[in-house]
Design a protein around this motif. Structure first.
Motif, PDB file in Angstrom:
ATOM      1  N   HIS A 294       0.837  -1.325   0.026  1.00  0.00           N
ATOM      2  CA  HIS A 294       0.186  -0.094   0.014  1.00  0.00           C
ATOM      3  C   HIS A 294       1.055   1.131  -0.181  1.00  0.00           C
ATOM      4  N   VAL A 295       0.565   2.263  -0.717  1.00  0.00           N
ATOM      5  CA  VAL A 295       1.281   3.666  -0.896  1.00  0.00           C
ATOM      6  C   VAL A 295       1.296   4.072   0.285  1.00  0.00           C
ATOM      7  N   SER A 296       0.346   4.271   0.941  1.00  0.00           N
ATOM      8  CA  SER A 296       0.362   4.882   2.458  1.00  0.00           C
ATOM      9  C   SER A 296       1.590   4.507   3.317  1.00  0.00           C
ATOM     10  N   ALA A 297       1.874   3.096   3.080  1.00  0.00           N
ATOM     11  CA  ALA A 297       3.018   2.646   3.869  1.00  0.00           C
ATOM     12  C   ALA A 297       4.399   2.951   3.357  1.00  0.00           C
ATOM     13  N   TRP A 298       4.438   3.131   2.085  1.00  0.00           N
ATOM     14  CA  TRP A 298       5.490   3.559   1.450  1.00  0.00           C
ATOM     15  C   TRP A 298       5.923   5.042   1.591  1.00  0.00           C
ATOM     16  N   THR A 299       4.766   5.721   1.988  1.00  0.00           N
ATOM     17  CA  THR A 299       4.997   7.142   2.391  1.00  0.00           C
ATOM     18  C   THR A 299       4.966   7.518   4.223  1.00  0.00           C
ATOM     19  N   ASP A 300       4.920   6.484   4.621  1.00  0.00           N
ATOM     20  CA  ASP A 300       4.738   6.746   6.215  1.00  0.00           C
ATOM     21  C   ASP A 300       6.258   7.043   6.895  1.00  0.00           C
ATOM     22  N   ALA A 301       6.463   8.171   7.334  1.00  0.00           N
ATOM     23  CA  ALA A 301       7.711   8.750   7.583  1.00  0.00           C
ATOM     24  C   ALA A 301       8.335   7.828   9.108  1.00  0.00           C
ATOM     25  N   ALA A 302       7.187   7.270  10.103  1.00  0.00           N
ATOM     26  CA  ALA A 302       7.877   6.326  10.893  1.00  0.00           C
ATOM     27  C   ALA A 302       8.025   5.217  10.590  1.00  0.00           C
ATOM     28  N   LEU A 303       7.388   4.492   9.562  1.00  0.00           N
ATOM     29  CA  LEU A 303       7.778   3.339   9.154  1.00  0.00           C
ATOM     30  C   LEU A 303       9.005   3.385   8.589  1.00  0.00           C
ATOM     31  N   ASP A 304       9.223   4.489   7.573  1.00  0.00           N
ATOM     32  CA  ASP A 304      10.492   4.391   6.867  1.00  0.00           C
ATOM     33  C   ASP A 304      11.707   4.729   7.806  1.00  0.00           C
ATOM     34  N   GLU A 305      11.631   5.503   8.918  1.00  0.00           N
ATOM     35  CA  GLU A 305      12.531   5.504  10.080  1.00  0.00           C
ATOM     36  C   GLU A 305      12.647   3.926  10.804  1.00  0.00           C
ATOM     37  N   LEU A 306      11.767   3.389  10.972  1.00  0.00           N
ATOM     38  CA  LEU A 306      11.892   1.862  11.443  1.00  0.00           C
ATOM     39  C   LEU A 306      12.678   1.112  10.665  1.00  0.00           C
ATOM     40  N   THR A 307      12.732   1.164   9.340  1.00  0.00           N
ATOM     41  CA  THR A 307      13.235   0.354   8.207  1.00  0.00           C
ATOM     42  C   THR A 307      14.609   1.031   7.680  1.00  0.00           C
ATOM     43  N   GLY A 308      15.315   1.920   8.457  1.00  0.00           N
ATOM     44  CA  GLY A 308      16.332   2.564   7.848  1.00  0.00           C
ATOM     45  C   GLY A 308      16.397   3.261   6.559  1.00  0.00           C
ATOM     46  N   GLY A 309      14.989   3.546   6.183  1.00  0.00           N
ATOM     47  CA  GLY A 309      14.880   4.500   5.215  1.00  0.00           C
ATOM     48  C   GLY A 309      14.643   3.443   3.742  1.00  0.00           C
ATOM     49  N   PHE A 310      14.095   2.277   4.197  1.00  0.00           N
ATOM     50  CA  PHE A 310      14.012   1.323   3.061  1.00  0.00           C
ATOM     51  C   PHE A 310      13.023   1.748   1.829  1.00  0.00           C
ATOM     52  N   PHE A 311      11.803   2.299   2.559  1.00  0.00           N
ATOM     53  CA  PHE A 311      10.794   2.645   1.421  1.00  0.00           C
ATOM     54  C   PHE A 311      11.048   3.942   0.681  1.00  0.00           C
ATOM     55  N   ALA A 312      11.683   4.910   1.562  1.00  0.00           N
ATOM     56  CA  ALA A 312      12.186   6.167   0.369  1.00  0.00           C
ATOM     57  C   ALA A 312      13.246   5.825  -0.326  1.00  0.00           C
ATOM     58  N   GLY A 313      14.127   4.905   0.164  1.00  0.00           N
ATOM     59  CA  GLY A 313      15.204   4.594  -0.640  1.00  0.00           C
ATOM     60  C   GLY A 313      15.178   3.649  -1.939  1.00  0.00           C
ATOM     61  N   THR A 314      14.043   2.939  -2.054  1.00  0.00           N
ATOM     62  CA  THR A 314      13.713   2.218  -3.093  1.00  0.00           C
ATOM     63  C   THR A 314      12.529   2.425  -3.810  1.00  0.00           C
ATOM     64  N   ARG A 315      11.653   3.498  -3.468  1.00  0.00           N
ATOM     65  CA  ARG A 315      10.583   3.500  -4.333  1.00  0.00           C
ATOM     66  C   ARG A 315      10.710   3.905  -5.594  1.00  0.00           C
ATOM     67  N   ARG A 316      11.458   4.915  -6.113  1.00  0.00           N
ATOM     68  CA  ARG A 316      11.822   5.141  -7.464  1.00  0.00           C
ATOM     69  C   ARG A 316      11.768   3.974  -8.452  1.00  0.00           C
ATOM     70  N   THR A 317      12.840   2.715  -7.728  1.00  0.00           N
ATOM     71  CA  THR A 317      12.841   1.432  -8.517  1.00  0.00           C
ATOM     72  C   THR A 317      11.610   0.734  -8.580  1.00  0.00           C
ATOM     73  N   LEU A 318      10.846   0.880  -7.488  1.00  0.00           N
ATOM     74  CA  LEU A 318       9.331   0.173  -7.711  1.00  0.00           C
ATOM     75  C   LEU A 318       8.449   0.801  -8.503  1.00  0.00           C
ATOM     76  N   GLU A 319       8.482   2.177  -8.702  1.00  0.00           N
ATOM     77  CA  GLU A 319       7.579   2.661  -9.566  1.00  0.00           C
ATOM     78  C   GLU A 319       7.988   2.671 -11.133  1.00  0.00           C
ATOM     79  N   LEU A 320       9.300   2.385 -11.155  1.00  0.00           N
ATOM     80  CA  LEU A 320       9.955   2.218 -12.599  1.00  0.00           C
ATOM     81  C   LEU A 320      10.094   0.673 -12.947  1.00  0.00           C
ATOM     82  N   ALA A 321       9.480  -0.207 -11.998  1.00  0.00           N
ATOM     83  CA  ALA A 321       9.830  -1.549 -12.394  1.00  0.00           C
ATOM     84  C   ALA A 321       9.147  -2.086 -13.685  1.00  0.00           C
ATOM     85  N   SER A 322       9.654  -3.346 -14.096  1.00  0.00           N
ATOM     86  CA  SER A 322       9.333  -3.941 -15.120  1.00  0.00           C
ATOM     87  C   SER A 322       8.269  -5.010 -14.651  1.00  0.00           C
TER      88      SER A 322
END
Length: 372
Positions: A294-322
């Protein structure tokens, strides 16, 4: 009376703990439904026989390339559209649609991304020449067992031709040749055992040993970015860029489906729809080790902090995936393509020979049909 459902998922904290925690929360919220989950290995997850599984389980966490075959055979119940495709990252939602119907909900999102040890590497490489330079220093791992080797070829071919591979053959000759030569150089620079490892094994090695610092193409696991999961935390980032963009990564992830044979269809669909909501995805599901779609998880600041920036750090790759082709014959094609790619890498075959065989596989199978 309590409705008892059986579910099957895959045996990793990301696939198991998350859905078990969500099931408990569903019951605690007042729903008179008890879901008992069983887990199977990652390889069994990829090779699953849905014909037998849908006879034994009400709920199934599945890999999206199985959808067309399962839907064509009438094994899965069509699901409500819920919050719609824009509620899920990239093309995750679309990967579970077939002929206008939704057959699973994108509760888990993943693609090939990159991982590194921030305590050993101040900044990860951003281009393929930089990756190869680091590999020459003996600091790089690359999981390349057959399915992962094929995923890497699919990713790079898609990126270099700026279009999904596997349509009208496998790939444009120039794009495939560049991809094959690049991966051949990488193969020669990483440890030989990499050709028999999967992403979990590679992530475990990165997290355990100070010898290795980076992996350019492996399916992301946010668990390894969480404090205490392994001895050392990994940081996840976009794959190396092609023409300035981290594009082409082969989409993975997992969806929650309902067996067409279940005796409790309404209850199973209601549970699946609940798990796929933004509140659950960024809440109990993610915090129990899940990797939500869910996009709301990928934009959740607290969740991103919990995962060491995983969601913010990889989202562009997910958006451009084949996205792999969607067709009932696709899994047989992929099985053969995985073996062909891996054999070609091991024996150092030239690109034209490997591409000729891949083109025949994809042209003759019907897997070139347009997505629905």
């Amino acid at each position: 009376m309590t409705v008892r459902l059986r579910g099957i998922t895959w045996d990793h904290e990301r696939g198991r703990d998350s859905i078990v925690a969500a099931s408990r929360a569903y019951a605690d919220a007042g729903h008179d439904v008890d879901v008992e989950w069983e887990a199977r290995s990652l390889q069994a997850f990829a090779d699953q026989d849905l014909e037998s599984l849908t006879r034994s389980y009400d709920l199934l966490v599945i890999d999206h390339p199985h959808i067309p075959q399962a839907a064509h055979a009438g094994l899965l119940a069509p699901l409500p559209d819920g919050e719609g495709p824009d509620a899920f990252v990239g093309r995750s939602d679309a990967s579970y649609r077939w002929q206008g119907a939704q057959y699973a909900l994108a509760i888990d999102a993943a693609a090939q991304v990159a991982a590194y040890r921030p305590d050993l590497l101040a900044e990860p490489p951003r281009t393929w020449p930089d990756v190869l330079d680091l590999a020459r220093d003996g600091r790089v791992l690359w999981p390349a067992k057959p399915i992962d080797a094929f995923a890497s070829v699919f990713t790079l071919s898609s990126a270099l031709q700026d279009a999904d591979a596997g349509r009208g053959g496998f790939a444009a000759p120039d794009a495939f040749t560049q991809a094959w030569e690049l991966l051949g150089r990488l193969r020669d620079l990483v440890p030989a055992e990499c050709l028999h490892e999967n992403p979990i094994q590679t992530a475990d090695r990165l997290a355990a040993s100070n010898r290795w610092a980076y992996a350019p193409l492996l399916y992301g696991y946010s668990n390894y970015a969480r404090a205490g999961f392994r001895e050392h935390r990994l940081r996840w980032t976009d794959i190396p860029q092609i023409d300035g963009q981290p594009r082409g990564s082969m989409l993975g992830g997992a969806g929650l489906a309902v067996s067409a044979r279940t005796a409790h269809r309404d209850e199973a669909i209601a549970f699946a729809s609940w798990v796929a909501t933004g509140e659950v995805q960024r809440g109990v599901y993610a915090r129990a080790g899940g990797q939500p779609g869910h996009v709301s998880a990928w934009t959740d600041a607290a969740l991103d902090e919990l995962t060491g920036g995983f969601f913010a750090g990889t989202r562009r790759t997910l958006e451009l995936a084949s996205l792999r082709p969607q067709h009932p014959d696709y899994m047989a094609v992929q099985d053969a393509a995985c073996e062909r790619v891996h054999r070609g890498l091991l024996t150092r075959e030239p690109a034209p020979d490997v591409l000729a065989d891949l083109d025949l596989l994809f042209e003759s199978s019907g897997a070139v049909h347009a997505r629905h």
